[in-house]
Design a protein around this motif. Structure first.
Motif, PDB file in Angstrom:
ATOM      1  N   ILE A 209       0.819  -1.210   0.000  1.00 21.13           N
ATOM      2  CA  ILE A 209       0.000   0.000   0.000  1.00 21.13           C
ATOM      3  C   ILE A 209       0.855   1.263   0.000  1.00 21.13           C
ATOM      4  O   ILE A 209       0.341   2.355  -0.271  1.00 21.13           O
ATOM      5  CB  ILE A 209      -0.992   0.027   1.181  1.00 21.13           C
ATOM      6  CG1 ILE A 209      -0.283   0.233   2.517  1.00 21.13           C
ATOM      7  CG2 ILE A 209      -1.843  -1.228   1.210  1.00 21.13           C
ATOM      8  CD1 ILE A 209      -1.250   0.429   3.671  1.00 21.13           C
ATOM      9  N   LEU A 210       2.168   1.129   0.271  1.00 20.29           N
ATOM     10  CA  LEU A 210       3.036   2.304   0.238  1.00 20.29           C
ATOM     11  C   LEU A 210       3.237   2.844  -1.170  1.00 20.29           C
ATOM     12  O   LEU A 210       3.769   3.936  -1.347  1.00 20.29           O
ATOM     13  CB  LEU A 210       4.386   1.986   0.880  1.00 20.29           C
ATOM     14  CG  LEU A 210       4.361   1.856   2.410  1.00 20.29           C
ATOM     15  CD1 LEU A 210       5.722   1.445   2.940  1.00 20.29           C
ATOM     16  CD2 LEU A 210       3.908   3.157   3.050  1.00 20.29           C
ATOM     17  N   THR A 211       2.828   2.114  -2.184  1.00 14.68           N
ATOM     18  CA  THR A 211       2.836   2.666  -3.540  1.00 14.68           C
ATOM     19  C   THR A 211       1.677   3.641  -3.748  1.00 14.68           C
ATOM     20  O   THR A 211       1.635   4.325  -4.768  1.00 14.68           O
ATOM     21  CB  THR A 211       2.755   1.550  -4.596  1.00 14.68           C
ATOM     22  OG1 THR A 211       1.518   0.837  -4.441  1.00 14.68           O
ATOM     23  CG2 THR A 211       3.916   0.582  -4.458  1.00 14.68           C
ATOM     24  N   GLU A 212       0.742   3.703  -2.779  1.00 16.78           N
ATOM     25  CA  GLU A 212      -0.409   4.587  -2.919  1.00 16.78           C
ATOM     26  C   GLU A 212      -0.611   5.538  -1.752  1.00 16.78           C
ATOM     27  O   GLU A 212      -1.203   6.603  -1.909  1.00 16.78           O
ATOM     28  CB  GLU A 212      -1.683   3.757  -3.126  1.00 16.78           C
ATOM     29  CG  GLU A 212      -1.637   2.880  -4.362  1.00 16.78           C
ATOM     30  CD  GLU A 212      -2.996   2.313  -4.722  1.00 16.78           C
ATOM     31  OE1 GLU A 212      -3.970   3.086  -4.750  1.00 16.78           O
ATOM     32  OE2 GLU A 212      -3.084   1.100  -4.967  1.00 16.78           O
ATOM     33  N   THR A 213      -0.169   5.171  -0.542  1.00 16.13           N
ATOM     34  CA  THR A 213      -0.395   6.001   0.636  1.00 16.13           C
ATOM     35  C   THR A 213       0.728   5.785   1.635  1.00 16.13           C
ATOM     36  O   THR A 213       1.431   4.774   1.586  1.00 16.13           O
ATOM     37  CB  THR A 213      -1.755   5.666   1.280  1.00 16.13           C
ATOM     38  OG1 THR A 213      -1.945   6.471   2.438  1.00 16.13           O
ATOM     39  CG2 THR A 213      -1.822   4.197   1.685  1.00 16.13           C
ATOM     40  N   SER A 214       0.882   6.743   2.561  1.00 13.53           N
ATOM     41  CA  SER A 214       1.946   6.628   3.569  1.00 13.53           C
ATOM     42  C   SER A 214       1.455   6.002   4.861  1.00 13.53           C
ATOM     43  O   SER A 214       2.245   5.721   5.748  1.00 13.53           O
ATOM     44  CB  SER A 214       2.517   8.026   3.870  1.00 13.53           C
ATOM     45  OG  SER A 214       1.505   8.866   4.402  1.00 13.53           O
ATOM     46  N   SER A 215       0.138   5.752   4.990  1.00 12.07           N
ATOM     47  CA  SER A 215      -0.429   5.213   6.219  1.00 12.07           C
ATOM     48  C   SER A 215      -0.419   3.688   6.172  1.00 12.07           C
ATOM     49  O   SER A 215      -1.351   3.056   5.674  1.00 12.07           O
ATOM     50  CB  SER A 215      -1.853   5.730   6.422  1.00 12.07           C
ATOM     51  OG  SER A 215      -2.414   5.226   7.607  1.00 12.07           O
ATOM     52  N   THR A 216       0.626   3.083   6.702  1.00 11.92           N
ATOM     53  CA  THR A 216       0.773   1.630   6.619  1.00 11.92           C
ATOM     54  C   THR A 216      -0.148   0.887   7.571  1.00 11.92           C
ATOM     55  O   THR A 216      -0.439  -0.291   7.368  1.00 11.92           O
ATOM     56  CB  THR A 216       2.224   1.218   6.929  1.00 11.92           C
ATOM     57  OG1 THR A 216       2.552   1.648   8.257  1.00 11.92           O
ATOM     58  CG2 THR A 216       3.191   1.848   5.953  1.00 11.92           C
ATOM     59  N   ILE A 217      -0.612   1.537   8.654  1.00 11.67           N
ATOM     60  CA  ILE A 217      -1.480   0.854   9.611  1.00 11.67           C
ATOM     61  C   ILE A 217      -2.916   0.786   9.111  1.00 11.67           C
ATOM     62  O   ILE A 217      -3.743   0.063   9.669  1.00 11.67           O
ATOM     63  CB  ILE A 217      -1.448   1.530  10.994  1.00 11.67           C
ATOM     64  CG1 ILE A 217      -1.935   2.983  10.881  1.00 11.67           C
ATOM     65  CG2 ILE A 217      -0.066   1.442  11.592  1.00 11.67           C
ATOM     66  CD1 ILE A 217      -2.123   3.662  12.207  1.00 11.67           C
ATOM     67  N   GLY A 218      -3.239   1.563   8.091  1.00  8.25           N
ATOM     68  CA  GLY A 218      -4.581   1.548   7.521  1.00  8.25           C
ATOM     69  C   GLY A 218      -4.673   0.565   6.378  1.00  8.25           C
ATOM     70  O   GLY A 218      -4.261  -0.584   6.487  1.00  8.25           O
ATOM     71  N   GLY A 219      -5.214   1.013   5.280  1.00  5.55           N
ATOM     72  CA  GLY A 219      -5.356   0.135   4.131  1.00  5.55           C
ATOM     73  C   GLY A 219      -5.799   0.921   2.917  1.00  5.55           C
ATOM     74  O   GLY A 219      -6.013   2.141   2.973  1.00  5.55           O
ATOM     75  N   VAL A 220      -5.917   0.211   1.811  1.00  3.28           N
ATOM     76  CA  VAL A 220      -6.387   0.793   0.558  1.00  3.28           C
ATOM     77  C   VAL A 220      -7.583  -0.014   0.083  1.00  3.28           C
ATOM     78  O   VAL A 220      -7.502  -1.235  -0.050  1.00  3.28           O
ATOM     79  CB  VAL A 220      -5.283   0.785  -0.517  1.00  3.28           C
ATOM     80  CG1 VAL A 220      -5.841   1.257  -1.860  1.00  3.28           C
ATOM     81  CG2 VAL A 220      -4.110   1.668  -0.103  1.00  3.28           C
ATOM     82  N   VAL A 221      -8.704   0.664  -0.117  1.00  2.00           N
ATOM     83  CA  VAL A 221      -9.853   0.048  -0.762  1.00  2.00           C
ATOM     84  C   VAL A 221      -9.753   0.392  -2.245  1.00  2.00           C
ATOM     85  O   VAL A 221      -9.876   1.550  -2.640  1.00  2.00           O
ATOM     86  CB  VAL A 221     -11.182   0.554  -0.171  1.00  2.00           C
ATOM     87  CG1 VAL A 221     -12.358  -0.052  -0.921  1.00  2.00           C
ATOM     88  CG2 VAL A 221     -11.259   0.210   1.306  1.00  2.00           C
ATOM     89  N   LYS A 222      -9.512  -0.633  -3.030  1.00  2.00           N
ATOM     90  CA  LYS A 222      -9.183  -0.444  -4.443  1.00  2.00           C
ATOM     91  C   LYS A 222     -10.362  -0.869  -5.312  1.00  2.00           C
ATOM     92  O   LYS A 222     -10.761  -2.029  -5.308  1.00  2.00           O
ATOM     93  CB  LYS A 222      -7.939  -1.270  -4.784  1.00  2.00           C
ATOM     94  CG  LYS A 222      -7.455  -1.126  -6.213  1.00  2.00           C
ATOM     95  CD  LYS A 222      -6.190  -1.951  -6.413  1.00  2.00           C
ATOM     96  CE  LYS A 222      -5.667  -1.874  -7.836  1.00  2.00           C
ATOM     97  NZ  LYS A 222      -4.461  -2.706  -8.022  1.00  2.00           N
ATOM     98  N   ILE A 223     -10.909   0.077  -6.048  1.00  5.17           N
ATOM     99  CA  ILE A 223     -12.001  -0.187  -6.974  1.00  5.17           C
ATOM    100  C   ILE A 223     -11.405  -0.419  -8.358  1.00  5.17           C
ATOM    101  O   ILE A 223     -10.678   0.431  -8.878  1.00  5.17           O
ATOM    102  CB  ILE A 223     -12.993   0.990  -7.048  1.00  5.17           C
ATOM    103  CG1 ILE A 223     -13.355   1.480  -5.646  1.00  5.17           C
ATOM    104  CG2 ILE A 223     -14.228   0.615  -7.852  1.00  5.17           C
ATOM    105  CD1 ILE A 223     -13.989   0.454  -4.773  1.00  5.17           C
TER     106      ILE A 223
END
Length: 725
Positions: A209-223
């Motif tokens: 997820i670091l390719t999209e955001t800096s918040s590693t403890i969260g997540g990415v919801v990818k559509i």
């Protein structure tokens, strides 16, 4: 199980005849190419074409057995009597199978790693599973996934929360680029995504997820909707869909099509959704209706070099925020959102498995909040430009595969009405990489991201009531590493260690006044530092045809955890409760998991659960807005083209609450579903019937801002239909 369809494509000549049919993926209804069709007892065989169709010559009569096999699917045997049974077209559904071998995958994208295989098992919705879960919003569609909860302020403005983490710690992306709206900043703001027209929805976590955001403890919801086509089909594709539910008299209609004009591909979609006020077991939730129009068109040129294309999307949403609780307008507020975006995307092949991808988005977002009288109380206008360049590679030195790239974001944020956050511009530059290694049975995944952020109010104030309003610059580094060890062919253990960062939002820094639809008087903190902390996780996965399960234990130790807190005070000019933004030391820890057990023939039992404990580090008092222990348990019968099941949503009491926060009781909610796949000529049809809250139980979602006035939705019948050609 198999189906017979009327067709004129079966020929006979004495004892000889031709069997024609189509082979489809039972999960997605997509055609399967290169499947082997063998006449058992002979050497006669054929393979399916790219569209899944086949023709097999049979030179005998009587009892016939055909075997259909494919490396990625479970084998199927079909018996029939050629003399009196077979006068129709054959349609076969194959179920994907787990192949317990090292992955060797040929694809036009990044090859799948072990961690991607695990993710595909536990955190991805696609095909008929996605259709079964489809609901009014993205958050409601994902609510049954392990670790996920729903933050809401009525049905329309709902957003996913992961392990107690909300706001922009959960990044929502479309086709690999950030989705822009105000849903991360306030509970009254809606996510501007139509889930019905998506191809699949993924929940990503870990170093990638670091390719999209800096918040590693969260997540990415990818559509994933592939609004810009990346490949040429051999024929046009058409999808027509509909959705209806009783609890709010809601309905949706959609049409999508992809048309090839080799070497150009054209894709378009159109959907319209409408719903009335929500019916709860205790009455009607006034001013909770919504109307949405979503349309897009994409065009791309596809060749040996890769592809290059563009898409335009228009999204409009009008919805209500209920009134009736402390600080609320008695008759609620109406919100009108309009979003226009231009998306450019190009993929250039460097070699067989290496490529460069260039992406750009321009997004114009307009948001207005109306009082009951029709007067505008708040207005927001955001113009955002996003760009990124990624280089994806396969073997590089000792690295199996990975990606590195850079991205930039410029945001122009204008505010009007009775909102006193200053107009602000922000600029972000990020450089990142993600790499995968393999050492015997050990898989190592590593991610790194550097971010530079410049947040600049258009008017600076040295004597503001909340502090000095001036430019802020943030430099942050986020790092994450995962280890996965393969104990056996079916059992994996692993751990993840990460340093997470997050820049405070404009609202968290500079807000200083009433927010009409959120029913709060918001006070920012211009002296906030970046949120940062260390996250750890240990997990175990078991993958087998009869039993799959995963268990995750996590512990996040955060410095300057940024949260708005109800102070218990009232601003007597507006009679709104005052929420101040703080950066606090906090701990969030817990566990979540899921399992699926095929315990008898086609009967399976599945369950998922989530538990998060959030406390202030200095005194161990509860953090606000932490969901209770919750989950879902279901039993279902599965066949090739038919599913039926019963499920129970459950939650325990949540009494660990912050000051001035309302506790909630536990609940048991029973639901059922029936799903049927069928074919008419060359079309694939999917029909799903869901009955939610069968016993019309009154219950509260702890993360709902309107739980003090009315409970969640009552008895509801949802029908979803899709036609694919």
């Amino acid at each position: 199980m198999f189906s017979f369809l009327f067709s004129s494509n079966i020929f006979s000549n004495g004892d000889a005849f031709v069997v024609e049919g189509i082979v489809l993926d039972a999960e997605t209804s997509e055609p399967i190419s290169n499947a082997l069709i063998l006449l058992v007892g002979t050497n006669d065989y054929t393979t399916t074409k790219s569209d899944g169709t086949f023709s097999l010559h049979v030179n005998r009569s009587g009892a016939i057995r055909i075997k259909i096999t494919h490396l990625a699917y479970q084998e199927k045997l079909i018996d029939f009597n050629s003399t009196n049974e077979f006068n129709k077209r054959l349609v076969v559904y194959l179920f994907p199978k787990i192949v317990n071998l090292p992955s060797v995958i040929v694809t036009d994208n990044l090859s799948a790693s072990l961690i991607d295989e695990i993710k595909d098992y536990s955190t991805i919705l696609k095909g008929k599973e996605l259709q079964k879960q489809l609901s009014q919003t993205l958050a409601a569609t994902l609510k049954n996934e392990a670790g996920l909860s729903v933050r809401s302020m009525g049905p329309a403005p709902s957003r996913p929360v992961y392990r107690g983490l909300g706001q922009d710690r959960i990044l929502i992306s479309e086709d690999g680029m950030k989705s822009v709206d105000l849903s991360a900043t306030s509970p009254d703001h809606a996510v501007t995504i139509e889930p019905f027209t998506s191809e699949r929805i993924e929940v990503l976590r870990g170093p990638k997820i670091l390719t999209e955001t800096s918040s590693t403890i969260g997540g990415v919801v990818k559509i994933v909707r592939n609004e810009i086509p990346y490949q040429i089909h051999n024929t046009y594709h058409l999808t027509i869909g509909g959705y209806a539910e009783t609890v709010n008299k809601g309905y949706l209609g959609s049409i999508q099509s992809e048309i090839p004009f080799d070497p150009v591909a054209l894709k378009f979609e159109l959907s319209k959704r409408s719903s009335s006020d929500l019916m709860t077991p205790d009455g009607l939730l006034q001013n909770s209706s919504s109307n949405n129009l979503n349309t897009a068109i994409g065009l791309s040129y596809i060749g040996d070099f890769g592809y290059s294309g563009a898409a335009f999307r228009l999204y409009n949403l009008t919805y209500g925020i209920p009134g009736g609780f402390i600080g609320a307008h008695p008759k609620g507020v109406k919100i009108d959102i309009g979003k226009k975006q231009i998306h450019l995307d190009s993929k250039v092949n460097v070699s067989d498995a290496n490529f460069i991808q260039l992406s750009y988005k321009n997004i114009y977002y307009r948001h207005k909040e109306y009082e009951f009288s029709g007067r505008i109380g708040s207005e927001f206008r955001i113009i955002t430009n996003l760009a990124k360049i990624d280089y994806t590679h396969s073997q590089l030195f000792n690295i199996e595969e990975g990606v590195f790239g850079v991205s930039i974001e410029h945001r122009d944020f204008e505010i009007g009405g009775f909102v006193f956050t200053p107009p602000t511009t922000s600029f972000n530059f990020s450089a990142y990489l993600y790499e995968e290694f393999k050492l015997n049975r050990m898989n190592i995944n590593f991610g790194f991201r550097y971010s530079y952020d410049n947040v600049k109010p258009k008017t600076e104030h040295s004597d503001s009531k909340i502090g000095i309003i001036n430019k802020r610059i943030f430099n942050n580094i986020s790092v994450s590493a995962s280890l996965i060890y393969q104990l056996s062919d079916v059992l994996f253990i692993g751990s993840n260690l990460s340093r997470s960062t997050r820049v405070p939002t404009i609202e968290e820094l500079y807000s200083q006044g009433p927010h009409l639809a959120a029913y709060s008087y918001e006070v920012g903190n211009p002296d906030l530092n970046s949120e940062s902390g260390i996250g750890t996780e240990i997990f175990i996965y078991h993958k087998y045809e009869k039993l799959n399960f995963n268990l995750n234990v996590f512990y996040n130790n955060l410095n300057s955890f940024i949260i708005p807190r109800n102070t218990g005070e009232i601003n007597y000019q507006t009679f709104l409760p005052i929420y101040k933004t703080y950066g606090v030391a906090a701990l969030l820890y817990g566990l979540d998991g899921s399992f699926n057990w095929n315990f008898y023939d086609r009967l399976s039992l599945s369950s998922s659960f989530s538990y998060t404990k959030g406390i202030f580090r200095e005194n161990s008092h509860p953090l606000p807005q932490i969901p209770p222990l919750k989950g879902i348990t279901s039993i279902q019968f599965n066949s090739d083209n038919f599913q039926v099941g019963l499920s129970c949503d459950w939650a325990l009491n949540q009494n660990d609450v912050d000051l001035f926060e309302q506790a909630t009781d536990g609940y048991l909610i029973f639901n059922s579903f029936i799903q049927f796949l069928f074919n008419i000529e060359k079309s694939v049809n999917s029909l799903t019937l869901n009955v939610d809250n069968i016993f019309n139980k009154s219950y509260r979602n702890h993360l709902s801002r309107v739980k003090s006035i009315l409970p969640e939705a009552g008895f509801n019948v949802r029908v979803v239909y899709k036609f694919l050609l």
